[in-house]
Design an enzyme around this catalytic site. Structure first.
Site, PDB file in Angstrom:
ATOM      1  N   GLY A 206      -6.642  -2.834   0.283  1.00 18.92           N
ATOM      2  CA  GLY A 206      -5.632  -1.808   0.033  1.00 18.92           C
ATOM      3  C   GLY A 206      -6.207  -0.427   0.271  1.00 18.92           C
ATOM      4  O   GLY A 206      -7.164  -0.263   1.030  1.00 18.92           O
ATOM      5  N   SER A 207      -5.636   0.546  -0.410  1.00 19.91           N
ATOM      6  CA  SER A 207      -6.022   1.944  -0.181  1.00 19.91           C
ATOM      7  C   SER A 207      -7.383   2.256  -0.798  1.00 19.91           C
ATOM      8  O   SER A 207      -7.872   1.535  -1.681  1.00 19.91           O
ATOM      9  CB  SER A 207      -4.965   2.850  -0.812  1.00 19.91           C
TER      10      SER A 207
ATOM     11  N   GLY B 209      -9.409   0.943  -4.292  1.00 21.83           N
ATOM     12  CA  GLY B 209     -10.817   0.524  -4.345  1.00 21.83           C
ATOM     13  C   GLY B 209     -11.613   1.323  -5.360  1.00 21.83           C
ATOM     14  O   GLY B 209     -12.470   0.789  -6.073  1.00 21.83           O
TER      15      GLY B 209
ATOM     16  N   GLU C 275     -11.850  -4.108   1.100  1.00 19.94           N
ATOM     17  CA  GLU C 275     -11.317  -3.875   2.455  1.00 19.94           C
ATOM     18  C   GLU C 275     -10.302  -2.749   2.327  1.00 19.94           C
ATOM     19  O   GLU C 275      -9.133  -2.982   2.055  1.00 19.94           O
ATOM     20  CB  GLU C 275     -10.639  -5.143   2.984  1.00 19.94           C
TER      21      GLU C 275
HETATM   22  P1  NAD Z   1      -2.303  -0.236  -2.224  1.00 14.27           P
HETATM   23  O1  NAD Z   1      -3.670   0.264  -2.498  1.00 14.27           O
HETATM   24  O2  NAD Z   1      -1.159   0.572  -2.724  1.00 14.27           O
HETATM   25  O3  NAD Z   1      -2.117  -1.709  -2.846  1.00 14.27           O
HETATM   26  C1  NAD Z   1      -2.918  -2.790  -2.442  1.00 14.27           C
HETATM   27  C2  NAD Z   1      -2.946  -3.843  -3.532  1.00 14.27           C
HETATM   28  O4  NAD Z   1      -3.722  -3.361  -4.638  1.00 14.27           O
HETATM   29  C3  NAD Z   1      -1.583  -4.202  -4.110  1.00 14.27           C
HETATM   30  O5  NAD Z   1      -1.532  -5.585  -4.367  1.00 14.27           O
HETATM   31  C4  NAD Z   1      -1.541  -3.405  -5.404  1.00 14.27           C
HETATM   32  O6  NAD Z   1      -0.659  -3.944  -6.375  1.00 14.27           O
HETATM   33  C5  NAD Z   1      -2.988  -3.507  -5.845  1.00 14.27           C
HETATM   34  N1  NAD Z   1      -3.461  -2.448  -6.748  1.00 14.27           N
HETATM   35  C6  NAD Z   1      -3.167  -1.129  -6.677  1.00 14.27           C
HETATM   36  N2  NAD Z   1      -3.853  -0.459  -7.646  1.00 14.27           N
HETATM   37  C7  NAD Z   1      -4.605  -1.377  -8.299  1.00 14.27           C
HETATM   38  C8  NAD Z   1      -5.517  -1.309  -9.404  1.00 14.27           C
HETATM   39  N3  NAD Z   1      -5.802  -0.150 -10.004  1.00 14.27           N
HETATM   40  N4  NAD Z   1      -6.111  -2.443  -9.824  1.00 14.27           N
HETATM   41  C9  NAD Z   1      -5.857  -3.622  -9.206  1.00 14.27           C
HETATM   42  N5  NAD Z   1      -4.979  -3.756  -8.177  1.00 14.27           N
HETATM   43  C10 NAD Z   1      -4.363  -2.634  -7.731  1.00 14.27           C
HETATM   44  O7  NAD Z   1      -2.192  -0.429  -0.628  1.00 14.27           O
HETATM   45  P2  NAD Z   1      -0.912  -0.745   0.255  1.00 14.27           P
HETATM   46  O8  NAD Z   1      -0.058   0.476   0.344  1.00 14.27           O
HETATM   47  O9  NAD Z   1      -0.287  -2.025  -0.153  1.00 14.27           O
HETATM   48  O10 NAD Z   1      -1.598  -0.997   1.682  1.00 14.27           O
HETATM   49  C11 NAD Z   1      -1.968   0.020   2.562  1.00 14.27           C
HETATM   50  C12 NAD Z   1      -3.437   0.363   2.435  1.00 14.27           C
HETATM   51  O11 NAD Z   1      -4.248  -0.806   2.553  1.00 14.27           O
HETATM   52  C13 NAD Z   1      -3.925   1.277   3.556  1.00 14.27           C
HETATM   53  O12 NAD Z   1      -4.815   2.227   3.021  1.00 14.27           O
HETATM   54  C14 NAD Z   1      -4.626   0.341   4.510  1.00 14.27           C
HETATM   55  O13 NAD Z   1      -5.576   0.953   5.346  1.00 14.27           O
HETATM   56  C15 NAD Z   1      -5.257  -0.618   3.552  1.00 14.27           C
HETATM   57  N6  NAD Z   1      -5.566  -1.892   4.180  1.00 14.27           N
HETATM   58  C16 NAD Z   1      -6.873  -2.167   4.471  1.00 14.27           C
HETATM   59  C17 NAD Z   1      -7.194  -3.351   5.121  1.00 14.27           C
HETATM   60  C18 NAD Z   1      -8.612  -3.674   5.487  1.00 14.27           C
HETATM   61  O14 NAD Z   1      -8.873  -4.819   5.815  1.00 14.27           O
HETATM   62  N7  NAD Z   1      -9.553  -2.739   5.444  1.00 14.27           N
HETATM   63  C19 NAD Z   1      -6.191  -4.271   5.456  1.00 14.27           C
HETATM   64  C20 NAD Z   1      -4.870  -3.952   5.127  1.00 14.27           C
HETATM   65  C21 NAD Z   1      -4.579  -2.765   4.488  1.00 14.27           C
END
Ligand code: NAD
Length: 511
Positions: free
Chosen positions: A242-243, A247, A264
């Protein structure tokens, strides 16, 4: 358009969900307040019930209990579940791809490709199950053997993002299962339907293979459910996609309990275009990488670093190519650019473009909101933008999850590399050149600082055979192919004495 209005509209595709779930032989899920919007028209596809903290706890307990016996099943037998999963994924590739299109807005070709990626990683994992090799080392002591063995790690908590709702799960799950781990999956709360489908198919595969179906658990919810996995001592590895902000929240919590983390996170990927580049090839590679999935891939191309002698020519060609793109309903034939995932994504794009203009950027094309006919105001489509920037300002150094391509120029290769590496993220990178020295320098130790560095192809669309992941704020994790499986296992070093003496290492005498 308020968020409330957004929630009250039923998606024109809601009826398709019932049909697809029936084709997948999935019972209608319990209805609830977790509303799933289709970005195609912004309406509600379905409302699902999120899991309570007690239910998440039960899922963790079941996964932990199943691990006790699953780790003892020989790896090639564990692979039978993954082999069956591949059979089911292939059988249901069309339905799964349509679900991905309805939930994420990907055009069918990309959605099908994502399902294909699941099948590919399953096949890789089946072969891997017979190749979980450890080294044998030369012992310094006579009559001794030194070797390492790899053992299952425990429960793997998979937290996934909305934009690759199924492939990232499969990368983790196929590998974790053959490694002898059990999995608890917390998908994005924006894409629970595809998750429900994959979870059901995996359990069906486990039943067919005669395995304990508790090896896979699905928990639905938002960040709170993810945080529960993060904090739980029973989760040996948290694999979170995720974002960067996510992380930042997850990593210290897992570290505080000495758990393992595989991160990731976001990317801000660039391509260098050298003076010798084949511009026809570069244009094709750049356009797909920049506008595929409407710029909502972690590997989307966001920055172009072009040699000043070819900049005008390349940008002219790119603008011409962008003007031919069809933006609209991804279910319509010929559309290349589908919707953004919602109002926040459009607001982020609009804001970034305003800041770029404020920094002296010139928008060469695109950047407007598009309202395709018949889809209503609850959907957010954008014309992909190219912005020529005088410098790599703060907005260029951020990841904006939308189709904006910033173009910068350079005169000497060191400047190109400095611009390339001058961002906090380090996921994917590319160089377009026919100059071998330039290509090799890009791949060398002082070249691209990213986890993925390509020559004469774009930044997105990785194959599963390589390890996938990035450096710096992208989190340092590696998953999918190569030896990424090692993150899902624990290593034991074994010294075996088959002599009658007891010599100590380093020649120490202790008589
Ligand atoms: P996001 O960070 O909003 O959410 C990702 C996941 O994390 C979701 O399941 C969310 O519920 C969970 N989450 C959020 N905050 C959390 C916390 N504090 N504790 C535990 N879990 C939590 O991201 P998004 O908007 O769904 O996806 C887009 C982002 O993901 C972009 O920044 C993109 O670059 C990144 N991404 C990276 C990869 C990679 O392999 N590097 C792949 C796909 C997406």
């Amino acid at each position: 358009m308020t968020e409330t209005d957004h929630e009250t509209v039923t998606a024109g595709y809601a009826d398709r969900i019932g049909t697809l779930l029936r084709a997948l032989e999935i019972d209608p899920p319990a209805a609830g307040e977790m509303l799933v919007h289709s970005p195609i028209d912004g309406g509600v596809l379905i409302g699902l019930r999120p899991d309570t903290p007690a239910e998440v706890d039960t899922a963790l307990a079941e996964a932990a209990a199943a691990f006790g016996s699953w780790r003892l099943v020989p790896a090639p037998q564990r692979a039978a579940v993954v082999r069956e999963l591949a059979v089911l994924l292939r059988r249901h590739q069309d339905e799964l791809a349509e679900l991905v299109t309805l939930e994420v807005g990907k055009i069918p070709a990309e959605a099908r490709g994502e399902v294909q990626e699941m099948i590919d990683i399953c096949e890789f994992a089946v072969g891997l199950s017979r190749q979980l090799y450890g080294y044998t080392m030369a012992s310094e002591r006579p009559g001794h053997r030194l070797m390492e063995t790899w053992h299952p790690l425990g429960v793997v908590g998979v937290i996934s993002a909305f934009n690759f709702p199924v492939a990232v799960w499969a990368w983790n799950t196929a590998i974790a299962l053959v490694c002898g781990d059990t999995v608890v999956w917390k998908p994005s709360d924006r894409t629970p339907l595809t998750a429900l489908a994959c979870h059901t198919l995996l359990r069906r595969a486990a039943d067919t293979a005669g395995a304990d179906r508790r090896i896979h658990q699905l928990v639905l919810g938002s960040a709170g459910a993810g945080a529960q996995l993060t904090d739980d001592e029973r989760v040996a590895l948290v694999s979170a996609t995720g974002s960067v902000a996510m992380g930042r929240a997850v990593a210290p919590r897992v570290a505080a309990r000495f758990g393992r983390c595989l991160l990731e996170l976001g990317g801000n990927n660039a391509a260098v275009v050298g003076p010798s580049a084949d511009l026809d090839l570069a244009v094709r590679g750049i356009v797909f990488a920049a506008v595929g999935t409407a710029g909502q891939r972690c590997t989307s191309l966001r920055r172009l670093i072009v040699h000043s002698t070819v900049a005008d020519d390349l940008l002219d060609r790119l603008v011409r190519a962008y003007r031919q793109l069809r933006v609209g309903n991804p279910l319509e034939p010929g559309v290349q650019v589908g919707p953004l995932h919602g109002p926040d994504a459009w607001a982020g794009m609009w804001d970034a473009l305003a800041r770029a203009r404020g920094d002296g950027g010139e928008v060469l094309c695109g950047g407007d909101r598009v309202e395709p006919e018949g889809l209503g105001p609850g959907a957010f489509y954008a014309d992909p933008a190219i912005v020529r920037m005088p410098a790599q300002t703060e907005v260029v150094r951020e990841e904006t999850f939308a189709p904006i391509l910033y173009a910068l120029t350079y005169d000497d290769f060191d400047t190109a590399l400095a611009l390339h590496n001058g961002v906090p993220q380090g996921l994917s990178s590319a160089i377009f050149t026919t100059d071998q020295r330039e290509a090799e320098r890009f791949l060398a130790a002082d070249g691209s600082d990213c986890g993925i560095a390509n020559v004469n192809i774009g930044t997105s669309g990785a194959e599963i055979g390589g390890a996938f992941g990035g450096e710096k704020h992208t989190g340092g994790g590696r998953e999918s192919g190569s030896d990424a499986w090692k993150a899902y296992m624990r290593r034991a070093t074994n010294t075996i004495n088959y002599s009658t003496e007891l010599p100590l290492a380093q020649g120490i005498r202790f008589d």
